[in-house]
Design a protein around this motif. Structure first.
Motif, PDB file in Angstrom:
ATOM      1  N   VAL A 147      32.578  39.329  36.622  1.00 42.03           N
ATOM      2  CA  VAL A 147      33.593  38.928  37.513  1.00 42.03           C
ATOM      3  C   VAL A 147      33.049  37.489  38.356  1.00 42.03           C
ATOM      4  O   VAL A 147      33.877  36.620  38.396  1.00 42.03           O
TER       5      VAL A 147
ATOM      6  N   LEU B  81      34.989  48.971  43.734  1.00 34.40           N
ATOM      7  CA  LEU B  81      36.427  48.847  43.254  1.00 34.40           C
ATOM      8  C   LEU B  81      37.286  49.051  44.393  1.00 34.40           C
ATOM      9  O   LEU B  81      38.462  48.199  44.407  1.00 34.40           O
TER      10      LEU B  81
ATOM     11  N   ALA C  51      39.433  41.151  35.238  1.00 30.86           N
ATOM     12  CA  ALA C  51      38.949  42.614  35.336  1.00 30.86           C
ATOM     13  C   ALA C  51      39.698  43.375  35.577  1.00 30.86           C
ATOM     14  O   ALA C  51      39.434  44.669  34.791  1.00 30.86           O
ATOM     15  N   GLY C  52      40.858  43.447  36.087  1.00 25.99           N
ATOM     16  CA  GLY C  52      41.954  44.372  36.179  1.00 25.99           C
ATOM     17  C   GLY C  52      42.506  44.782  34.752  1.00 25.99           C
ATOM     18  O   GLY C  52      42.752  45.907  34.328  1.00 25.99           O
TER      19      GLY C  52
ATOM     20  N   LEU D 245      45.748  45.835  36.369  1.00 24.76           N
ATOM     21  CA  LEU D 245      45.353  46.903  35.772  1.00 24.76           C
ATOM     22  C   LEU D 245      46.702  48.000  35.596  1.00 24.76           C
ATOM     23  O   LEU D 245      46.844  48.772  34.619  1.00 24.76           O
TER      24      LEU D 245
ATOM     25  N   TRP E 245      43.612  43.269  44.442  1.00 21.51           N
ATOM     26  CA  TRP E 245      43.628  42.076  43.454  1.00 21.51           C
ATOM     27  C   TRP E 245      43.386  42.527  41.890  1.00 21.51           C
ATOM     28  O   TRP E 245      43.734  41.777  41.076  1.00 21.51           O
ATOM     29  N   LEU E 246      43.010  43.720  41.828  1.00 19.52           N
ATOM     30  CA  LEU E 246      42.736  44.334  40.437  1.00 19.52           C
ATOM     31  C   LEU E 246      43.765  45.205  40.071  1.00 19.52           C
ATOM     32  O   LEU E 246      44.248  45.124  38.982  1.00 19.52           O
TER      33      LEU E 246
ATOM     34  N   LEU F 100      39.422  38.373  39.020  1.00 18.16           N
ATOM     35  CA  LEU F 100      39.750  39.840  39.317  1.00 18.16           C
ATOM     36  C   LEU F 100      41.043  40.128  38.447  1.00 18.16           C
ATOM     37  O   LEU F 100      41.060  41.435  38.068  1.00 18.16           O
ATOM     38  N   ARG F 101      42.039  39.330  38.272  1.00 26.47           N
ATOM     39  CA  ARG F 101      43.230  39.813  37.423  1.00 26.47           C
ATOM     40  C   ARG F 101      42.445  40.032  35.966  1.00 26.47           C
ATOM     41  O   ARG F 101      43.137  40.929  35.268  1.00 26.47           O
TER      42      ARG F 101
ATOM     43  N   ALA G 226      34.425  43.502  33.599  1.00 25.61           N
ATOM     44  CA  ALA G 226      34.951  44.249  34.994  1.00 25.61           C
ATOM     45  C   ALA G 226      33.492  44.522  35.929  1.00 25.61           C
ATOM     46  O   ALA G 226      33.980  44.923  37.010  1.00 25.61           O
TER      47      ALA G 226
END
Lengths: 402, 402
Positions: A283, A343, A317-318, A354, A349-350, A314-315, A278
């Protein structure tokens, strides 16, 4: 509510006021400042009733604070209130200012904040600091500090102290950077390099970001976990309105919580740390972009434009954030998790992945996740406000013009 | 050093003493008790000098504490000391006692601890409680409590309160078990089921284990992470000598920190939680043994006898503990990690892989890992001592015979 009297707010010097006659006067000066800060403008009588001292005692304290340039009289209160009109007191807009500075991986920034919390001067220099020696970076920062101090002085303010946010671990002496991997600085005594003549405090940027959220956030509770990012990922743990610092001052290192223990090697020596999934570079790589070629603004723009690769990155990373935060929420049971720094800009998008991860993994009802409105301004504002809070906490000594 | 005066020790009721004349008397009674507890036996004069009150004021307080049965006079101090010999004061061995109880998955235990910290009575019943309804379990526990209270009364003590350790999450009301997965209890109000006539506190067993370590441990620092196990794995976070409880009282849930996010499903709803690798059942399975067939003692015996399968299973559990603790140490920066409960008995075989994992993953010098000498006695002793601490913290009300 006035602030606690026997301890300074975290982020300041942490000094304790002695428990004697002189200490009582200092604590009462602080109670006056905090009550005007929380509810001002207020008349002397209103201050007296709020802090439970006599009108005469408060007048003596207020006169001292006016003489020191910490309080101002605004003139008679507007009519219509009960009783004889008193002169309303406000925090001074021409008294001490907190100078905040930020050493980012890609920029330097300095600002001056007055006692009322307004930013009165600022200066920024863009350009990478990665791999540069500390001396030239601090020389450039010093130029910016001098410019901001001069500008503040032009408005009748004077610098009460300098607080510097750095992207790394800072030792308990509040001046030595133990390790800032993204700058490649190790055991660097910034206190010796920064301009003399001003009290200096150095702290981790995530700590200042968390304090900014506590002091300036919109309805932020007193127990939360603040997660922020610039190049690395930082965390700050606030418990009962105080920053949790840890034994060596290293608490809140969320970026190196293992997410996948057999994952990619990390610069910290571990494997599969959150930063490997993340962090900005991770990313960018996951989106098929060259690390270093672009920053967070570009990612946010591309995501807003519907770039599928950026969305997928980003998905991911979330999801990694959700896994790391599950562990943190299990350990700390905070009221909320606040996404700050870079963030915040990427939150749309995260957040879906998350929150899904957090909800399905945490025992009991999932912890709420909110987005900071301070965003990447947090660490710089937190630094400047830490100086202002130190003045409110001990006006008799910290707020005295040198 | 005497204890802080404005807050009770964690684990007690958390009640605040009011800031008036009556409150001052209550705080001073507590200061006398704490100074005798920390350094006693002490003469009245020695107490006065330690807490900074006049000899006359201390005598009034001491007389009240002797009348209430909280302090005893041991007779004249031994000669050779400077000044006129005073009568030495000690905490009473015939005053209030703390009754601690533990609801384990495989046993029930109750003990009585006097003000001096000595266990004066105890009772244990072995046998599984898994899947049993709360009522019959609490009925059996009540029988044990009555037996222990009667035995303590036979020695001239009287029960000042009952504290119950449970293997699950307890709500902020300190009586409701929100979730105890290994008992299969949910939202169970133990306060309504436990015997009346005694003040009752219910808390998580890991919390009581952590408090026992803080109060009774050998040189335990004031910032540590306590990790314990019975069937599940629990954690307790102590910061600055106080238990970190979290917003809902759920802090310290180390057992459900994700270790391998795509790992086996966990009863909590998550996947790959620490308990799936280092909980008793997981270790038994990894050693090729039937879960439920054996307990920790068997594992320790087999490991001591050189069983290679058990060694391998414990090595794996140590690795998983090391991964989960890396995240916790990064977040909290404690001075040490203390292995308690059943983990203490298994430490020789867990520690090598645990420490290796922690050292290679944590940024900076690795956090020291120590082994509790209280072992699986921790939660029960912590519970009983929490009642004793509450008496020391507020002898005027908590220590009064009902």
């Amino acid at each position: 509510m006035t602030a606690p009297l026997h301890e300074t707010h975290a982020g300041g010097s942490g000094r304790r006021v002695p428990d004697n006659q002189q200490g009582m006067r200092r604590r009462n000066l602080s109670r006056v400042m905090h009550s005007v800060n929380a509810e001002g403008p207020l008349s002397r009588a209103a201050v007296a009733s709020r802090i439970g001292l006599t009108r005469a005692a408060v007048s003596t304290l207020v006169d001292e604070l006016i003489r020191s340039g910490l309080l101002e009289e605004l003139g008679p209160e507007r009519p219509g209130r009960v009783g004889r009109p008193g002169s309303a007191l406000a925090l001074s807009g021409r008294g001490p200012a907190g100078i905040g500075a930020e050493i980012g991986v890609d920029h330097l920034a300095v600002c001056a904040v007055d006692l009322r919390g307004e930013v009165r001067a600022r200066a920024v220099r863009h350009g990478t600091n990665r791999g540069r020696a500390p001396e030239p970076v601090i020389d450039e920062l010093t130029v910016l500090v001098r410019r901001v101090v001069a500008e503040a002085e032009g408005e009748g303010l004077w610098a009460a102290g300098l607080a510097v946010a750095v992207p790394g671990l800072v030792s308990g002496d509040a001046r030595t950077v133990v390790r800032a991997p993204n700058l490649d600085w190790h055991d660097t005594d910034l206190g010796a390099l920064l301009p003399g003549g001003l009290p200096v405090t150095v702290d981790n940027e995530a700590n200042f970001g968390g304090l900014a959220e506590l002091w300036l956030g919109d309805g932020t509770p007193s127990d939360f976990l603040h997660v922020s990012a610039e190049i690395g990922i930082g965390g700050a743990v606030v418990v009962d309105g105080r920053l949790l610092r840890g034994t060596r001052g290293f608490a809140g290192e969320l970026g190196h919580v293992p997410v996948r223990p057999e994952g990619p090697d990390c610069a910290c020596g571990g494997r599969g740390c959150l930063e490997q999934y993340a962090g900005e570079e991770a990313v960018l790589r996951a989106a098929g972009l060259e690390p270093g070629s672009h920053g967070v603004e570009f990612l946010a723009e591309q995501a807003a434009a519907g770039d599928k690769d950026v969305h997928r990155a980003l998905r991911g990373a979330g999801t990694a954030l959700g896994i790391a935060l599950t562990g943190a929420v299990n350990l700390l049971d905070p009221e909320t998790v606040v996404l700050g720094g870079a963030l915040a800009a990427l939150a749309p998008w995260l957040l879906p992945s998350l929150e899904r991860e957090l909800a399905r993994r945490t025992a009991g009802p999932a912890c709420a996740v909110t987005v900071s409105r301070l965003g990447s301004e947090g660490p710089l504002l937190g630094a400047a406000h830490s100086v202002v809070r130190a003045v409110l906490d001990d006006p008799a000594t910290v707020g005295v013009r040198p």
